[in-house]
Design an enzyme around this catalytic site. Structure first.
Site, PDB file in Angstrom:
ATOM      1  CD  GLU A   7       8.989  33.877  12.272  1.00 59.19           C
ATOM      2  OE1 GLU A   7       8.529  33.924  11.115  1.00 59.19           O
ATOM      3  OE2 GLU A   7      10.163  33.575  12.531  1.00 59.19           O
ATOM      4  CG  ASP A  80      11.915  34.832  10.303  1.00 61.34           C
ATOM      5  OD1 ASP A  80      11.129  35.033   9.368  1.00 61.34           O
ATOM      6  OD2 ASP A  80      12.128  35.667  11.199  1.00 61.34           O
ATOM      7  CG  ASP A  82      16.594  32.508  12.143  1.00 64.22           C
ATOM      8  OD1 ASP A  82      15.485  31.970  12.349  1.00 64.22           O
ATOM      9  OD2 ASP A  82      16.880  33.646  12.566  1.00 64.22           O
ATOM     10  CD  GLU A  84      16.019  31.866  18.599  1.00 64.27           C
ATOM     11  OE1 GLU A  84      14.915  31.945  19.177  1.00 64.27           O
ATOM     12  OE2 GLU A  84      16.991  31.262  19.082  1.00 64.27           O
ATOM     13  CE1 TYR A 293      14.639  36.295   8.935  1.00 62.36           C
ATOM     14  CE2 TYR A 293      16.627  34.980   9.067  1.00 62.36           C
ATOM     15  CZ  TYR A 293      15.506  35.511   9.664  1.00 62.36           C
ATOM     16  OH  TYR A 293      15.238  35.266  10.985  1.00 62.36           O
ATOM     17  NE  ARG A 295      17.091  38.311  14.066  1.00 64.17           N
ATOM     18  CZ  ARG A 295      15.877  38.835  13.945  1.00 64.17           C
ATOM     19  NH1 ARG A 295      15.063  38.385  13.001  1.00 64.17           N
ATOM     20  NH2 ARG A 295      15.471  39.801  14.749  1.00 64.17           N
ATOM     21  CG  HIS A 340      20.161  31.543   5.863  1.00 65.66           C
ATOM     22  ND1 HIS A 340      19.704  30.291   5.565  1.00 65.66           N
ATOM     23  CD2 HIS A 340      19.996  31.697   7.198  1.00 65.66           C
ATOM     24  CE1 HIS A 340      19.265  29.709   6.678  1.00 65.66           C
ATOM     25  NE2 HIS A 340      19.446  30.539   7.674  1.00 65.66           N
TER      26      HIS A 340
END
Length: 845
Positions: A7, A80, A82, A84, A293, A295, A340
């Protein structure tokens, strides 16, 4: 060549360095496409078909990805880890397939930290796209779209002033409004406490009266001054002896390392960060490879990281601070696929990372992670009971000491809205001792209403109820503020009248969809989809079959029917019983002027809801929606506040389309002033001061010209010689002195040389540019936000929020702009050379 998609451009540079020459790493700059913001992007009648649209400002970027993909042998989607991130990878793959640019080999890899070992390990273990996570993303995106695009038009037509509604946003707003209602409904109870100030062996300590006349005292037992003074006299007249000493060991274990929500809560408590600012700083730290990470709803830590952390603790502290066995924490998250590793430093030898707010957040993450693997704190609590000879009266003193700090040496978790414990240091005391009585106090108290939500306590409550997901809380809260449904004062949420009215509308006409259990249940179902246990289209169909008919039913109502229903629903709030027993709906202006039939009710207008009299237009009495009017003597009601001490003219308080104001005089000669929101105790004295503005502070010591304090369209300010300085609040207009005024004006002049309004304040300040050395700032501009290092200005892409831009992104934008060279100046075009006139032919002779 192998093409890797991430990203962030900062991640792309770092990962390309780790992977070597055979890899090309490009950034998608977040999501590449979304549902077009128009009706019909999700079509329930066509089995929930969805239209996707490539962002306009991503056209050139995605062309670069597509061109590289055509030359690549393998595509690695490394967004990422997750939901999203999975969705972005899916969007990239779908778009490349449509453009016939998809390489034969496509893999998905995820890593929890941007370190060489984590990236290379992930590349060695690729997988396919997780279709269950993608389905959960599609379901959530469609739900939010259908909720917003179906409900918002209903609001625009039936509820003037409403801007939008959201599936999670509206429930978060209801929490804030409900708390406001609790505070308004609260009635304080008086209670008293009796404290004896004692001394023993030179050490003073306090003891509280806990039993009086043989009866145990509860918090509200001493409910008035009379009973308190009787108890005080009894303590003063008695001799108290130590009857019992109880010592209990206590043990406190450390909290687990951070999840997304606990990080947001602690950063709000300890650093004063908003949830969105916390996530921006965490994003920068993650992209710099400093933390894992950010989130996540998991509290577990990688076994290798635990061992590295234990080594780091052993290096810093003696063996007593390190427990014999590692601590293992279990997550409460229902969806294992989205749980996670906890947020932790990637290298426990690194105590500092980043600069400014990022450095503060890293220190918080580092200390919390380290404390999570340290020994428990050992405490000792002592309770001393003292009685008079009759045994009818009893005092109690408590004290607490830390015998071994354990993890306290590094970190202690913050707590929301709790009273301080009365835990002090007690002297060495024995049974039979009779401490010296220095004084006895009887103190009056009043019970307090529940506190308004802070960002930390709101995030905590949302998580407790299972509403939304921690990764969305920052954007949800920001939306409420952007829509002006709530405001922040002293780090607490206050419901604005528009937010209160919207909540009432939704509770009256869409009660299920703002119910806490319904919204939490929807999150559970979405978790079922991401776990592969429920079909996403079946979930949407179940939601739509009830929601759409309800929306159509409300849309068919006349605006007057909606207002009438809200008038009845909000009757107790808008027209509470009067203390004098009168009709709470009776118009005070009609009563004063002897008119009959003056009855108040809720009305809808162009600028929102308000309360008005049925005798309009003869009676023009109005008041704002959010101003309850049942107390009769309430200072906020329209009417005459008093007379001006100098002019003798009456000062009227009125409410207009832009809110409450005061007026003195009539016609063109009348003086008016808006009532500022930050004056809670607004009475006649304030009205007189406002009508007397502007206030002349005095003559500037350098220029001899007057300095003026006043309130304008943009708030309180100072003016001197055509230049302005901003004041922090209304009270400062009347309190600021000459020295402070001169200092404020000088600071304003430094920020914006050249007079008039100063230069715009930066939206965000980042670090120094690695090449130019200039401070990087995110600035608002006439043609949109931009980043600058003081030399080069670079426009921020439209799909990137200026508040979210990281230092690495800013550097890349500035460098890219500088590489293009200075902008070509648009000069006048050179005039075309005039054609020479053809030579005249000589006349024939």
């Amino acid at each position: 060549m192998q093409l890797v998609i991430v990203e962030s451009p900062a991640k792309a540079k770092t990962i390309e360095k780790y992977l070597g020459k055979d890899f090309k790493v490009l950034a998608s700059y977040g999501h590449v496409r979304d549902l077009p913001p128009k009706d019909g992007s999700v079509r329930p009648d066509e089995d929930f078909a969805m239209d996707w649209e490539l962002y306009r400002d991503k056209q050139s970027r995605f062309k670069e990805i597509a061109d590289a993909a055509k030359k690549a042998d393998r595509l690695v989607l490394a967004t990422d880890p997750d939901r999203e991130g999975e969705a972005i990878s899916w969007h990239v793959q779908e778009l490349l397939a449509k453009r016939k640019a998809l390489p034969k080999s496509v893999d998905r890899v995820t890593f929890n930290a941007i370190t060489k070992s984590a990236v290379t390990e992930a590349m060695a273990h690729p997988r396919a796209l997780d279709t269950d996570l993608i389905d959960a993303y599609l379901a959530r995106r469609a739900l939010d779209y259908l909720f917003g695009f179906t409900l918002s038009p209903v609001l625009w037509r039936k509820l003037p002033g409403a801007k939008s509604a959201g599936r999670v946003q509206s429930v978060a707003l209801r929490l804030i409004v409900d708390r406001e209602r609790e505070i308004e409904a609260f009635r304080a109870d008086e209670y008293w406490s009796v404290i004896a100030r004692l001394e023993h062996d030179g050490t003073q300590f306090d003891a509280r009266l806990v039993r009086f006349k043989g009866e145990k005292l509860d918090k509200l037992t001493l409910g008035n001054e009379g009973s308190a003074m009787e108890a005080k006299a009894a303590v003063e007249g008695a001799r108290f002896t130590v009857e019992d000493i109880e010592t209990k060991p206590l043990k406190r274990s450390p909290a687990p390392p951070f999840t997304t929500s606990t990080l947001q809560q602690e950063a709000a408590r300890k650093l004063g960060f908003s949830a969105s600012h916390t996530m921006r700083c965490a994003q920068s730290l993650y992209e710099a490879g400093a933390i894992t990470y950010m989130r996540t709803d998991g509290v577990q830590m990688d076994p290798g990281a635990i061992m590295a952390l234990r080594d780091a603790i052993a290096e810093r502290y003696d063996s007593s601070y390190l427990p014999e066995k590692p601590r293992f924490y279990s997550t409460k998250a229902k969806n294992a696929q989205e749980a996670h590793e906890a947020i932790r430093p990637t290298d426990f030898r690194r105590e500092h990372a980043g600069s400014g707010d990022e450095a503060k957040l890293y220190a918080l993450i580092f200390k919390r992670a380290m404390a999570s693997q340290m020994s428990a704190a050992q405490l000792e609590r002592t309770t001393v009971t003292l009685r008079d000879p009759t045994g009818a009266h009893e005092l109690r003193a408590t004290g607490q000491v830390v015998k071994f700090p354990g993890f306290f040496a590094v970190y202690q978790e913050g707590i929301d809205d709790t009273e301080d414990d009365e835990d002090g240091l007690l002297p060495i005391i024995r049974k039979g001792d009779c401490p010296l009585k220095k004084a006895v106090e009887a103190n009056q108290h009043f019970t307090q209403p529940p506190p308004r939500f802070s960002e930390a306590s709101l995030v905590k409550r949302l998580e407790e109820l299972g509403i939304g997901r921690p990764s969305t809380y920052a954007s949800t809260i920001q939306t409420l503020r952007d829509r002006d449904y709530v405001r922040m004062e002293k780090n607490r949420f206050f419901a604005e009248e528009s937010g209160r009215l919207l909540t009432a509308f939704l509770e009256r006409f869409f009660p299920n969809y703002v119910a806490y259990d319904f919204t939490a249940g929807m999150e559970d179902e979405l978790d079922e989809v991401s776990g592969g246990r429920e079909a996403w289209k079946a979930l949407l169909a179940k939601f739509w079959q009830d929601f759409k008919p309800k929306a159509d039913e409300v849309m068919d109502k006349l605006p007057s029917e909606v207002t009438e229903a809200l008038d009845d629903y909000l009757s107790n709030y808008l027209f509470p019983p009067r203390e004098d027993g009168g009709d709470p709906r009776a118009c005070p202006m009609c009563q004063a002027e002897g008119r009959s039939g003056g009855r108040l009710s809720l009305r809808g207008g162009r600028f929102g809801a308000f309360v008005a009299c049925a005798n309009y237009p003869e009676c023009k009495y109005t008041r704002r929606f959010a101003q309850p009017g049942g107390n009769g003597e309430e200072a906020g009601e329209d009417g005459v506040m008093g007379t001006h001490p100098e002019t003798g003219l009456p000062i009227h308080r009125k409410t207009g389309r832009f809110g409450p104001y005061i007026e003195m005089g009539e016609g063109k000669e009348a003086k008016r002033a808006s009532i500022p929101k930050d004056l809670d105790d607004f009475e006649l004295d304030w009205a007189v001061q406002l009508l007397g503005l502007p206030r002349i502070i005095g003559e500037h010591p350098d220029t001899g010209l007057e300095i003026e304090a006043n309130i304008g369209r943009y708030g309180p300010y100072l003016r001197h010689d055509g230049k302005y300085g901003k004041l922090s609040n209304t009270r400062e207009v009347f309190e600021v002195g000459m020295n402070r005024a001169v200092d404020i004006l000088a600071q304003a002049a430094n920020r914006g040389a050249g007079g008039g309004r100063g230069k715009a304040e930066p939206i965000k300040t980042l670090g120094a540019h690695p090449t130019s050395g200039g401070e990087i700032k995110v600035m608002p501009g006439r043609y949109g936000p931009y980043v600058t290092d003081g030399t080069t200005n670079a426009t921020i892409p439209k799909d990137v929020k200026p508040e979210d831009i990281t230092e690495a992104q800013a550097v890349e934008l500035i460098d890219a702009r500088a590489a293009k060279g200075p902008a070509k100046k648009k000069g006048r075009k050179k005039a075309a050379p005039k054609k020479k006139a053809a030579p005249k032919k000589k006349a024939a002779s």
